[in-house]
Design a protein around this motif. Structure first.
Motif, PDB file in Angstrom:
ATOM      1  N   THR A  91       0.770  -1.177  -0.081  1.00  0.00           N
ATOM      2  CA  THR A  91      -0.117   0.075   0.062  1.00  0.00           C
ATOM      3  C   THR A  91       0.856   1.074  -0.097  1.00  0.00           C
ATOM      4  OG1 THR A  91      -1.553  -1.062   1.200  1.00  0.00           O
ATOM      5  CG2 THR A  91      -1.795   1.102   1.197  1.00  0.00           C
ATOM      6  N   ALA A  92       1.878   1.122   0.852  1.00  0.00           N
ATOM      7  CA  ALA A  92       2.932   2.426   0.831  1.00  0.00           C
ATOM      8  C   ALA A  92       3.428   2.725  -0.488  1.00  0.00           C
ATOM      9  CB  ALA A  92       3.955   2.099   1.949  1.00  0.00           C
ATOM     10  N   GLN A  93       3.728   1.529  -1.108  1.00  0.00           N
ATOM     11  CA  GLN A  93       4.506   1.693  -2.656  1.00  0.00           C
ATOM     12  C   GLN A  93       3.415   2.324  -3.276  1.00  0.00           C
ATOM     13  OE1 GLN A  93       7.246  -1.473  -4.444  1.00  0.00           O
ATOM     14  NE2 GLN A  93       5.259  -1.959  -5.307  1.00  0.00           N
ATOM     15  N   LYS A  94       2.094   2.109  -3.456  1.00  0.00           N
ATOM     16  CA  LYS A  94       1.241   2.829  -4.310  1.00  0.00           C
ATOM     17  C   LYS A  94       1.041   4.260  -4.033  1.00  0.00           C
ATOM     18  CE  LYS A  94      -2.083  -0.935  -4.749  1.00  0.00           C
ATOM     19  NZ  LYS A  94      -3.372  -1.404  -4.747  1.00  0.00           N
ATOM     20  N   LEU A  95       1.468   4.691  -2.860  1.00  0.00           N
ATOM     21  CA  LEU A  95       1.454   6.058  -2.308  1.00  0.00           C
ATOM     22  C   LEU A  95       2.777   6.777  -2.710  1.00  0.00           C
ATOM     23  CD1 LEU A  95      -0.454   8.345  -1.023  1.00  0.00           C
ATOM     24  CD2 LEU A  95       0.876   7.701   1.124  1.00  0.00           C
ATOM     25  N   ALA A  96       3.920   5.843  -2.901  1.00  0.00           N
ATOM     26  CA  ALA A  96       5.121   6.415  -2.955  1.00  0.00           C
ATOM     27  C   ALA A  96       5.029   6.920  -4.590  1.00  0.00           C
ATOM     28  CB  ALA A  96       6.259   5.390  -2.818  1.00  0.00           C
ATOM     29  N   GLN A  97       4.596   5.747  -5.275  1.00  0.00           N
ATOM     30  CA  GLN A  97       4.568   6.020  -6.892  1.00  0.00           C
ATOM     31  C   GLN A  97       3.772   7.204  -7.213  1.00  0.00           C
ATOM     32  OE1 GLN A  97       3.141   2.090  -7.879  1.00  0.00           O
ATOM     33  NE2 GLN A  97       4.995   1.076  -8.034  1.00  0.00           N
ATOM     34  N   LYS A  98       2.584   7.379  -6.474  1.00  0.00           N
ATOM     35  CA  LYS A  98       1.923   8.668  -6.789  1.00  0.00           C
ATOM     36  C   LYS A  98       2.327  10.048  -6.485  1.00  0.00           C
ATOM     37  CE  LYS A  98      -2.472  10.563  -5.067  1.00  0.00           C
ATOM     38  NZ  LYS A  98      -3.482  10.845  -4.095  1.00  0.00           N
ATOM     39  N   HIS A  99       3.502   9.860  -5.317  1.00  0.00           N
ATOM     40  CA  HIS A  99       4.259  11.197  -4.812  1.00  0.00           C
ATOM     41  C   HIS A  99       5.642  11.149  -5.583  1.00  0.00           C
ATOM     42  CE1 HIS A  99       1.078  13.246  -2.671  1.00  0.00           C
ATOM     43  NE2 HIS A  99       0.884  11.704  -2.244  1.00  0.00           N
ATOM     44  N   LYS A 100       6.225  10.008  -6.135  1.00  0.00           N
ATOM     45  CA  LYS A 100       7.416  10.079  -6.673  1.00  0.00           C
ATOM     46  C   LYS A 100       8.379  10.028  -5.625  1.00  0.00           C
ATOM     47  CE  LYS A 100       6.320  12.409 -11.053  1.00  0.00           C
ATOM     48  NZ  LYS A 100       6.275  13.483 -11.951  1.00  0.00           N
ATOM     49  N   CYS A 101       8.133   9.008  -4.565  1.00  0.00           N
ATOM     50  CA  CYS A 101       8.879   8.876  -3.385  1.00  0.00           C
ATOM     51  C   CYS A 101       9.903   7.730  -3.864  1.00  0.00           C
ATOM     52  CB  CYS A 101       8.215   8.514  -2.154  1.00  0.00           C
ATOM     53  SG  CYS A 101       7.178   9.868  -1.634  1.00  0.00           S
ATOM     54  N   THR A 102      11.345   7.736  -3.334  1.00  0.00           N
ATOM     55  CA  THR A 102      12.112   6.768  -3.758  1.00  0.00           C
ATOM     56  C   THR A 102      12.514   5.682  -2.575  1.00  0.00           C
ATOM     57  OG1 THR A 102      13.927   8.366  -2.895  1.00  0.00           O
ATOM     58  CG2 THR A 102      13.418   8.080  -5.224  1.00  0.00           C
ATOM     59  N   PHE A 103      11.865   5.936  -1.493  1.00  0.00           N
ATOM     60  CA  PHE A 103      12.129   4.989  -0.269  1.00  0.00           C
ATOM     61  C   PHE A 103      10.604   4.974   0.706  1.00  0.00           C
ATOM     62  CE2 PHE A 103      13.692   8.760   1.316  1.00  0.00           C
ATOM     63  CZ  PHE A 103      13.198   8.901   2.799  1.00  0.00           C
ATOM     64  N   ILE A 104      10.675   3.804   1.554  1.00  0.00           N
ATOM     65  CA  ILE A 104       9.588   3.768   2.533  1.00  0.00           C
ATOM     66  C   ILE A 104      10.418   3.511   3.725  1.00  0.00           C
ATOM     67  CG2 ILE A 104       8.036   2.259   3.537  1.00  0.00           C
ATOM     68  CD1 ILE A 104       7.462   1.384   0.707  1.00  0.00           C
ATOM     69  N   LEU A 105       9.940   4.197   4.855  1.00  0.00           N
ATOM     70  CA  LEU A 105      10.674   4.432   6.121  1.00  0.00           C
ATOM     71  C   LEU A 105       9.912   3.756   7.307  1.00  0.00           C
ATOM     72  CD1 LEU A 105      13.248   5.787   7.427  1.00  0.00           C
ATOM     73  CD2 LEU A 105      11.733   7.723   8.022  1.00  0.00           C
ATOM     74  N   THR A 106      10.461   3.053   8.094  1.00  0.00           N
ATOM     75  CA  THR A 106       9.827   2.354   9.037  1.00  0.00           C
ATOM     76  C   THR A 106      10.400   2.418  10.350  1.00  0.00           C
ATOM     77  OG1 THR A 106      10.820   0.078   9.242  1.00  0.00           O
ATOM     78  CG2 THR A 106       9.275   0.724   7.607  1.00  0.00           C
ATOM     79  N   GLY A 107       9.912   2.249  11.615  1.00  0.00           N
ATOM     80  CA  GLY A 107      10.689   2.293  12.850  1.00  0.00           C
ATOM     81  C   GLY A 107      11.077   1.136  13.547  1.00  0.00           C
ATOM     82  N   GLU A 108      11.108  -0.020  12.714  1.00  0.00           N
ATOM     83  CA  GLU A 108      11.344  -1.334  12.810  1.00  0.00           C
ATOM     84  C   GLU A 108      13.107  -1.441  13.418  1.00  0.00           C
ATOM     85  OE1 GLU A 108       8.778  -4.258  10.134  1.00  0.00           O
ATOM     86  OE2 GLU A 108      10.273  -2.848   9.087  1.00  0.00           O
ATOM     87  N   SER A 109      13.076  -2.118  14.534  1.00  0.00           N
ATOM     88  CA  SER A 109      14.362  -2.560  14.855  1.00  0.00           C
ATOM     89  C   SER A 109      14.486  -4.096  15.194  1.00  0.00           C
ATOM     90  CB  SER A 109      14.495  -1.813  16.389  1.00  0.00           C
ATOM     91  OG  SER A 109      13.961  -2.234  17.550  1.00  0.00           O
ATOM     92  N   LEU A 110      15.602  -4.697  14.928  1.00  0.00           N
ATOM     93  CA  LEU A 110      15.990  -5.971  14.801  1.00  0.00           C
ATOM     94  C   LEU A 110      15.698  -6.668  15.981  1.00  0.00           C
ATOM     95  CD1 LEU A 110      17.200  -8.242  12.763  1.00  0.00           C
ATOM     96  CD2 LEU A 110      19.221  -7.699  13.686  1.00  0.00           C
ATOM     97  N   GLY A 111      14.560  -7.786  15.687  1.00  0.00           N
ATOM     98  CA  GLY A 111      14.530  -8.780  16.915  1.00  0.00           C
ATOM     99  C   GLY A 111      13.477  -7.993  17.988  1.00  0.00           C
ATOM    100  N   GLN A 112      12.864  -6.990  17.953  1.00  0.00           N
ATOM    101  CA  GLN A 112      12.079  -6.279  18.841  1.00  0.00           C
ATOM    102  C   GLN A 112      10.800  -7.189  19.161  1.00  0.00           C
ATOM    103  OE1 GLN A 112       9.863  -2.257  19.809  1.00  0.00           O
ATOM    104  NE2 GLN A 112      11.967  -1.836  19.401  1.00  0.00           N
ATOM    105  N   VAL A 113      10.370  -7.555  17.874  1.00  0.00           N
ATOM    106  CA  VAL A 113       9.090  -8.547  18.090  1.00  0.00           C
ATOM    107  C   VAL A 113       9.062  -9.474  16.776  1.00  0.00           C
ATOM    108  CG1 VAL A 113       7.368  -6.624  18.784  1.00  0.00           C
ATOM    109  CG2 VAL A 113       7.930  -6.906  16.358  1.00  0.00           C
ATOM    110  N   SER A 114       8.279 -10.284  16.957  1.00  0.00           N
ATOM    111  CA  SER A 114       8.290 -11.552  15.949  1.00  0.00           C
ATOM    112  C   SER A 114       8.570 -11.071  14.538  1.00  0.00           C
ATOM    113  CB  SER A 114       6.979 -12.496  16.196  1.00  0.00           C
ATOM    114  OG  SER A 114       5.953 -11.778  15.663  1.00  0.00           O
ATOM    115  N   SER A 115       7.907 -10.220  14.059  1.00  0.00           N
ATOM    116  CA  SER A 115       7.895  -9.820  12.788  1.00  0.00           C
ATOM    117  C   SER A 115       9.333  -9.280  12.168  1.00  0.00           C
ATOM    118  CB  SER A 115       6.742  -8.594  12.302  1.00  0.00           C
ATOM    119  OG  SER A 115       6.750  -7.790  12.994  1.00  0.00           O
TER     120      SER A 115
END
Length: 202
Positions: A91-115
């Motif tokens: 979904t974020a990629q669709k919005l990125a394409q609409k606004h000509k964005c080159t990356f997606i940014l998240t707040g994930e850190s390694l191993g904090q939760v299962s995903s």
């Protein structure tokens, strides 16, 4: 200046990740997934507050209650978080394409939760054809909380976490793209997964 889509959860981590990108002069458009039918409006209100603190000018929301519910009902429940995050990236990629964005940014850190194991992050990333940046990848939770206090987002970010409302008690910590693609076939053609963006007033 590069431009990206920030997955803004309303929690502590994504706001801190945003501050790092803003410090390096990246332009961000925020995207928040709302589950109002399940958890109410609190997370969206938190996201709006964070945008104001961080001086982010655009916030889009997506009502994802039905889509996340379908994942929970139709797919192997242990893969819920991996499937949910892959849907968020698509979904974020669709919005990125609409606004000509080159990356997606998240707040994930390694191993904090299962995903956020290496296995699951690898599977999640393959849902997007544009890079996913995680500036907090090597941070522990206390470091992130300390930084949130420093930049003034901690108070606005605190409160009940909403993203795990439909999650399983024992989520998978490992996954393969092959397995997840088979699970996603259970959702193909489902109109509930055609999520629509709404630009929020800040």
């Amino acid at each position: 200046m590069k431009k990206g889509i920030l997955l803004l959860s309303g929690g502590i981590d994504s706001a801190v990740a945003a501050s790092f990108a803003l410090d390096s002069k990246q332009e961000l458009i925020s995207l928040h997934f709302v589950t109002e039918k399940i958890t109410g409006k609190e997370s969206l209100e938190k996201a709006k507050k964070l945008c104001k603190i961080l001086k982010l000018k655009k916030l889009y929301s997506v009502e994802a209650s039905n889509a996340f519910g379908e994942i929970s009902k139709k797919c192997d429940h242990k893969y819920y978080f991996v499937l949910m995050k892959r849907l968020m990236l698509k979904t974020a990629q669709k919005l990125a394409q609409k606004h000509k964005c080159t990356f997606i940014l998240t707040g994930e850190s390694l191993g904090q939760v299962s995903s956020q194991t290496l296995s699951n992050l690898s599977t999640i990333d393959q849902a997007s054809t544009i890079p996913v940046l995680r500036p907090l990848l090597g941070f522990d939770k206390q470091e992130i909380m300390d930084y949130a206090q420093k930049i003034g987002t901690f108070e606005a970010s605190t409160g009940k976490e909403m993203c795990d409302a439909l999650g399983p008690p024992h989520p998978a910590t490992k996954s393969s793209v092959e397995t997840i693609l088979e699970e996603e076939k259970k959702l193909v053609g489902n109109p509930l997964l055609e999520l629509e963006f709404k630009e929020e007033k800040l």
